[in-house]
Design a protein around this motif. Structure first.
Motif, mmCIF file in Angstrom:
data_model
loop_
_atom_site.group_PDB
_atom_site.id
_atom_site.type_symbol
_atom_site.label_atom_id
_atom_site.label_comp_id
_atom_site.label_asym_id
_atom_site.label_seq_id
_atom_site.Cartn_x
_atom_site.Cartn_y
_atom_site.Cartn_z
ATOM 1 N N SER A 231 45.732 27.473 11.122
ATOM 2 C CA SER A 231 44.117 26.785 10.944
ATOM 3 C C SER A 231 44.443 26.048 9.998
ATOM 4 O O SER A 231 44.046 24.747 10.095
ATOM 5 C CB SER A 231 43.424 27.979 10.535
ATOM 6 O OG SER A 231 42.205 27.516 10.232
ATOM 7 N N ALA A 232 45.270 26.284 8.777
ATOM 8 C CA ALA A 232 45.536 25.387 8.095
ATOM 9 C C ALA A 232 46.152 24.238 8.198
ATOM 10 O O ALA A 232 45.927 22.918 7.919
ATOM 11 C CB ALA A 232 46.243 26.039 6.534
ATOM 12 N N VAL A 233 47.446 24.077 9.128
ATOM 13 C CA VAL A 233 48.146 23.174 9.533
ATOM 14 C C VAL A 233 47.339 22.374 10.413
ATOM 15 O O VAL A 233 47.250 20.999 10.428
ATOM 16 C CB VAL A 233 49.479 23.655 10.015
ATOM 17 C CG1 VAL A 233 49.899 22.540 11.243
ATOM 18 C CG2 VAL A 233 50.313 24.140 9.237
ATOM 19 N N LEU A 234 46.713 22.760 11.256
ATOM 20 C CA LEU A 234 45.769 22.201 12.525
ATOM 21 C C LEU A 234 44.551 21.422 11.923
ATOM 22 O O LEU A 234 44.205 20.605 12.367
ATOM 23 C CB LEU A 234 45.499 23.301 13.463
ATOM 24 C CG LEU A 234 46.502 23.811 14.344
ATOM 25 C CD1 LEU A 234 46.060 24.791 15.412
ATOM 26 C CD2 LEU A 234 47.240 22.474 15.198
ATOM 27 N N GLY B 166 26.927 29.983 14.362
ATOM 28 C CA GLY B 166 28.377 29.363 14.876
ATOM 29 C C GLY B 166 29.026 28.111 14.182
ATOM 30 O O GLY B 166 30.146 28.021 13.912
ATOM 31 N N TRP B 167 28.001 27.186 13.567
ATOM 32 C CA TRP B 167 28.672 26.184 12.704
ATOM 33 C C TRP B 167 29.221 26.647 11.503
ATOM 34 O O TRP B 167 30.189 26.127 10.968
ATOM 35 C CB TRP B 167 27.280 25.327 12.220
ATOM 36 C CG TRP B 167 26.923 24.354 13.370
ATOM 37 C CD1 TRP B 167 26.190 24.428 14.306
ATOM 38 C CD2 TRP B 167 27.835 23.192 13.492
ATOM 39 N NE1 TRP B 167 26.133 23.532 15.079
ATOM 40 C CE2 TRP B 167 27.117 22.736 14.711
ATOM 41 C CE3 TRP B 167 28.754 22.263 13.017
ATOM 42 C CZ2 TRP B 167 27.536 21.292 15.210
ATOM 43 C CZ3 TRP B 167 29.129 21.304 13.235
ATOM 44 C CH2 TRP B 167 28.615 20.700 14.687
ATOM 45 N N ARG B 168 28.897 28.103 10.828
ATOM 46 C CA ARG B 168 29.680 28.258 9.840
ATOM 47 C C ARG B 168 31.140 28.738 10.233
ATOM 48 O O ARG B 168 32.072 28.718 9.315
ATOM 49 C CB ARG B 168 29.136 29.551 9.280
ATOM 50 C CG ARG B 168 27.827 29.352 8.588
ATOM 51 C CD ARG B 168 27.408 30.458 7.822
ATOM 52 N NE ARG B 168 25.941 30.287 7.515
ATOM 53 C CZ ARG B 168 24.901 30.913 8.327
ATOM 54 N NH1 ARG B 168 25.244 31.937 9.191
ATOM 55 N NH2 ARG B 168 23.571 30.894 8.123
ATOM 56 N N SER B 169 31.385 28.889 11.590
ATOM 57 C CA SER B 169 33.022 29.217 11.794
ATOM 58 C C SER B 169 33.810 27.865 11.487
ATOM 59 O O SER B 169 34.869 27.857 11.320
ATOM 60 C CB SER B 169 33.052 29.460 13.483
ATOM 61 O OG SER B 169 32.574 28.499 14.260
ATOM 62 N N PHE B 170 33.213 26.593 11.699
ATOM 63 C CA PHE B 170 33.894 25.638 11.510
ATOM 64 C C PHE B 170 34.330 25.381 10.037
ATOM 65 O O PHE B 170 35.164 24.848 9.681
ATOM 66 C CB PHE B 170 33.027 24.425 11.904
ATOM 67 C CG PHE B 170 32.605 24.300 13.527
ATOM 68 C CD1 PHE B 170 33.698 24.333 14.179
ATOM 69 C CD2 PHE B 170 31.190 24.118 13.932
ATOM 70 C CE1 PHE B 170 33.481 24.436 15.662
ATOM 71 C CE2 PHE B 170 31.025 24.263 15.306
ATOM 72 C CZ PHE B 170 32.177 24.228 16.085
ATOM 73 N N ASP C 35 39.792 32.785 20.011
ATOM 74 C CA ASP C 35 39.350 34.041 20.110
ATOM 75 C C ASP C 35 38.969 34.638 18.738
ATOM 76 O O ASP C 35 37.816 35.101 18.465
ATOM 77 C CB ASP C 35 40.390 35.007 20.591
ATOM 78 C CG ASP C 35 40.579 34.824 22.222
ATOM 79 O OD1 ASP C 35 39.496 34.256 22.725
ATOM 80 O OD2 ASP C 35 41.544 35.310 22.644
ATOM 81 N N ARG C 36 39.612 34.268 17.441
ATOM 82 C CA ARG C 36 39.428 34.774 16.373
ATOM 83 C C ARG C 36 38.254 34.264 15.675
ATOM 84 O O ARG C 36 37.268 34.781 15.207
ATOM 85 C CB ARG C 36 40.371 34.432 15.366
ATOM 86 C CG ARG C 36 40.383 35.010 13.758
ATOM 87 C CD ARG C 36 41.370 34.800 13.119
ATOM 88 N NE ARG C 36 41.560 33.287 12.510
ATOM 89 C CZ ARG C 36 42.520 32.774 11.729
ATOM 90 N NH1 ARG C 36 43.107 33.875 10.863
ATOM 91 N NH2 ARG C 36 42.390 32.155 11.271
ATOM 92 N N ALA C 37 37.809 32.830 15.843
ATOM 93 C CA ALA C 37 36.527 32.194 15.578
ATOM 94 C C ALA C 37 35.426 32.773 16.515
ATOM 95 O O ALA C 37 34.330 33.058 15.865
ATOM 96 C CB ALA C 37 36.847 30.726 15.838
ATOM 97 N N THR C 38 35.595 33.067 17.553
ATOM 98 C CA THR C 38 34.578 33.686 18.415
ATOM 99 C C THR C 38 34.123 35.020 17.690
ATOM 100 O O THR C 38 32.951 35.119 17.677
ATOM 101 C CB THR C 38 35.084 33.789 19.857
ATOM 102 O OG1 THR C 38 35.308 32.540 20.541
ATOM 103 C CG2 THR C 38 33.980 34.573 20.638
ATOM 104 N N ALA C 39 34.988 35.814 17.467
ATOM 105 C CA ALA C 39 35.003 37.087 16.952
ATOM 106 C C ALA C 39 33.994 36.951 15.456
ATOM 107 O O ALA C 39 33.102 37.611 15.192
ATOM 108 C CB ALA C 39 36.088 38.087 16.648
#
Length: 190
Positions: free
Chosen positions: A12-15, A84-88, A53-57
């Motif tokens: 996540s950090a790299v991407l 949902g936006w908080r996942s960003f 999948d992790r973000a969806t959870a």
């Protein structure tokens, strides 16, 4: 040995910094060999899908905590999309990354919990008069999701900030789904 969550955190950090980064960069950031990374994620697509999948959870957990059963349903839908936006915020690379195409069944399974929450709120809103009772539930779901995706595209293109997108959804969703008045305006109070 690193666990899969530590690899996902590094990915996540790299991407976030380099959405096009490969597995070698992710392995380096995680402090492991590519062979170890491949043990957990045999391809970049598998890694991306695990991140999604992790973000969806996380989104589903946030939606379940958003108290969608109280207040006007149009505002509950806004809270749902805000969750949902908080996942960003946790995985900002999601706004800038083209996800590997998931099989249709996997995509449906990923979205099913979110769509079920949306469906319940829309049905409640139609019953209570906050949402246009004449509109098809499926159309309202599709339109709400489309508006959320359009906001995401604007952020991805750099034409809006995430906060501007959330603010636009707070205004746009009640207008989109609200009960029409005799003059043709929505009666959502926005």
């Amino acid at each position: 040995m690193h666990n899969a969550q530590a690899i996902l955190n590094a990915a996540s950090a790299v991407l976030t910094e380099r959405p096009e980064a490969g597995l070698a960069e992710v392995a380096k950031a995680a402090g492991i060999s590519r062979k170890t990374l491949y043990t957990h994620f045999p391809s970049r697509d598998a890694l991306i899908n695990a991140l999604i999948d992790r973000a969806t959870a996380r989104v589903v957990a946030a939606i379940e905590a958003a108290d969608l059963e109280t207040g006007p349903a149009d505002q509950a839908l806004v809270r749902l999309l805000e969750a949902g936006w908080r996942s960003f915020e946790d995985d900002p690379f999601l706004l800038h990354l083209s996800a590997a195409p998931a099989p249709a069944e996997q995509d449906r399974d990923r979205h099913a919990p979110v769509l079920e929450h949306l469906r319940r709120v829309v049905i409640r809103g139609q019953r209570e008069g906050d949402i246009d009772p004449e509109a098809s539930v499926d159309w309202l779901l599709a339109a709400t999701l489309a508006l959320g995706h359009a906001a995401g595209e604007e952020v991805r293109a750099g034409r809006m900030t995430s906060q501007q997108a959330i603010d636009a959804l707070r205004i746009g969703i009640p207008r989109l789904i609200g009960r029409p008045s005799a003059t043709g305006e929505t009666s959502s109070g926005t």
